[in-house]
Enzyme design. Structure first.
Site, PDB file in Angstrom:
ATOM      1  N   SER A  60       0.810  -1.374   0.014  1.00  0.00           N
ATOM      2  CA  SER A  60       0.091  -0.017   0.106  1.00  0.00           C
ATOM      3  C   SER A  60       1.026   1.075  -0.008  1.00  0.00           C
ATOM      4  O   SER A  60       2.040   1.422   0.544  1.00  0.00           O
ATOM      5  CB  SER A  60      -0.878   0.077   1.061  1.00  0.00           C
TER       6      SER A  60
HETATM    7  N1  SAH Z   1      -1.632  -4.692   3.936  1.00  0.00           N
HETATM    8  C1  SAH Z   1      -0.691  -4.817   2.772  1.00  0.00           C
HETATM    9  C2  SAH Z   1      -1.342  -4.608   1.447  1.00  0.00           C
HETATM   10  C3  SAH Z   1      -2.261  -5.586   1.248  1.00  0.00           C
HETATM   11  S1  SAH Z   1      -2.970  -5.824  -0.599  1.00  0.00           S
HETATM   12  C4  SAH Z   1       0.527  -3.649   2.821  1.00  0.00           C
HETATM   13  O1  SAH Z   1       0.522  -3.045   4.022  1.00  0.00           O
HETATM   14  O2  SAH Z   1       0.939  -3.307   1.955  1.00  0.00           O
HETATM   15  C5  SAH Z   1      -4.187  -6.881  -0.201  1.00  0.00           C
HETATM   16  C6  SAH Z   1      -3.841  -8.378   0.376  1.00  0.00           C
HETATM   17  O3  SAH Z   1      -5.339  -8.769   0.745  1.00  0.00           O
HETATM   18  C7  SAH Z   1      -3.462  -9.141  -0.656  1.00  0.00           C
HETATM   19  O4  SAH Z   1      -2.161  -9.725  -0.096  1.00  0.00           O
HETATM   20  C8  SAH Z   1      -4.416 -10.029  -0.989  1.00  0.00           C
HETATM   21  O5  SAH Z   1      -3.687 -11.293  -1.044  1.00  0.00           O
HETATM   22  C9  SAH Z   1      -5.126 -10.003   0.258  1.00  0.00           C
HETATM   23  N2  SAH Z   1      -6.576 -10.631   0.285  1.00  0.00           N
HETATM   24  C10 SAH Z   1      -7.352 -10.463  -1.002  1.00  0.00           C
HETATM   25  N3  SAH Z   1      -8.510 -11.018  -0.801  1.00  0.00           N
HETATM   26  C11 SAH Z   1      -8.386 -11.687   0.537  1.00  0.00           C
HETATM   27  C12 SAH Z   1      -9.439 -12.456   1.593  1.00  0.00           C
HETATM   28  N4  SAH Z   1     -10.578 -12.514   0.982  1.00  0.00           N
HETATM   29  N5  SAH Z   1      -8.931 -12.989   2.632  1.00  0.00           N
HETATM   30  C13 SAH Z   1      -7.914 -12.717   2.855  1.00  0.00           C
HETATM   31  N6  SAH Z   1      -6.907 -11.845   2.329  1.00  0.00           N
HETATM   32  C14 SAH Z   1      -7.158 -11.318   0.997  1.00  0.00           C
END
Ligand code: SAH
Length: 208
Positions: A60
């Site tokens: 992010s």
């Molecule tokens: N928090 C991270 C960014 C995450 S991007 C940061 O600090 O940079 C979003 C994440 O959500 C991805 O890793 C993706 O695999 C996860 N994700 C997407 N759908 C999901 C679900 N249904 N359950 C759990 N994780 C999920």
């Protein structure tokens, strides 16, 4: 590229863009974001931008991480936070020293394992990891004083609302791919109060 000056410049940019919480800004300064991205992208780690981390996922944007953390912690008196979408763990690392305990759920198991290792190497121990579907939350340790969702939901997930403690707060992007509304949802005695924090763009919270 990872110098104090580079990091200070990022922090100044966040201040210029309205981030006020000192503890959050200090965390943005302290967390080595270059260790969360591929070496090839390390030179861009302190730009205020989202970056690809492989497997179609992203780390992010620092401003978004700061804004969500600030919104979660403003007036926060609780102890436990449920995080959905661990990814590379940058948001987790920023938040970790500011709360007592984080429970984090990630659907991609290999990513979760790598991230668990990375956070250990950074001496972060108050995080419990689980591979699984974030739409289900993590009932075992519910209710949570705070919930932070770092992937875009098509609608407010019912089960997450149920796992929020009375007076607790959830920060979650809701809407179609490309442009979502960042919502702050507070659990009152008999209803949920919603406040819009503005437009954001996240990868989707995938449905199982
Ligand atoms: N928090 C991270 C960014 C995450 S991007 C940061 O600090 O940079 C979003 C994440 O959500 C991805 O890793 C993706 O695999 C996860 N994700 C997407 N759908 C999901 C679900 N249904 N359950 C759990 N994780 C999920």
């Amino acid at each position: 590229m990872t110098s104090r000056r580079t990091r200070d410049r990022l922090v100044q940019r966040l201040i210029d863009n309205g981030i006020r919480n000192e503890a959050v800004l200090e965390q943005i300064r302290n967390v080595p974001r270059h260790l969360f991205v591929d070496e090839a992208l390390a030179s861009r780690a302190y730009e205020d931008t989202a970056l690809p981390i492989g497997l179609g996922q992203t780390i992010s944007q620092p401003w978004v991480v700061a804004r969500m953390t600030e919104a979660l912690l403003d007036g926060f008196e609780g102890e436990t936070v449920l995080e959905i979408g661990t990814g590379c763990g940058y948001q987790t690392a920023v938040m970790a020293p500011l709360v007592k305990k984080i429970y984090t759920v990630e659907r991609i198991r290999d990513l979760m394992i790598k991230t668990r290792q990375r956070l250990r190497e950074l001496d972060i121990y108050n995080v419990q990891f689980r591979p699984g579907d974030g739409w289900e939350g993590w009932p075992k340790y519910a209710p949570y004083d705070g919930i932070i969702v770092t992937a875009a939901a098509s609608e407010l997930p019912d089960k997450l609302l149920q796992q929020l403690a009375p007076g607790g707060r959830m920060i979650i992007p809701v809407g179609p791919s490309g442009c979502q509304d960042l919502l702050q949802v507070t659990r009152k005695d008999d209803h949920f109060e919603e406040l819009s924090l503005g437009a954001v763009s996240f990868v989707p919270l995938v449905k199982a």
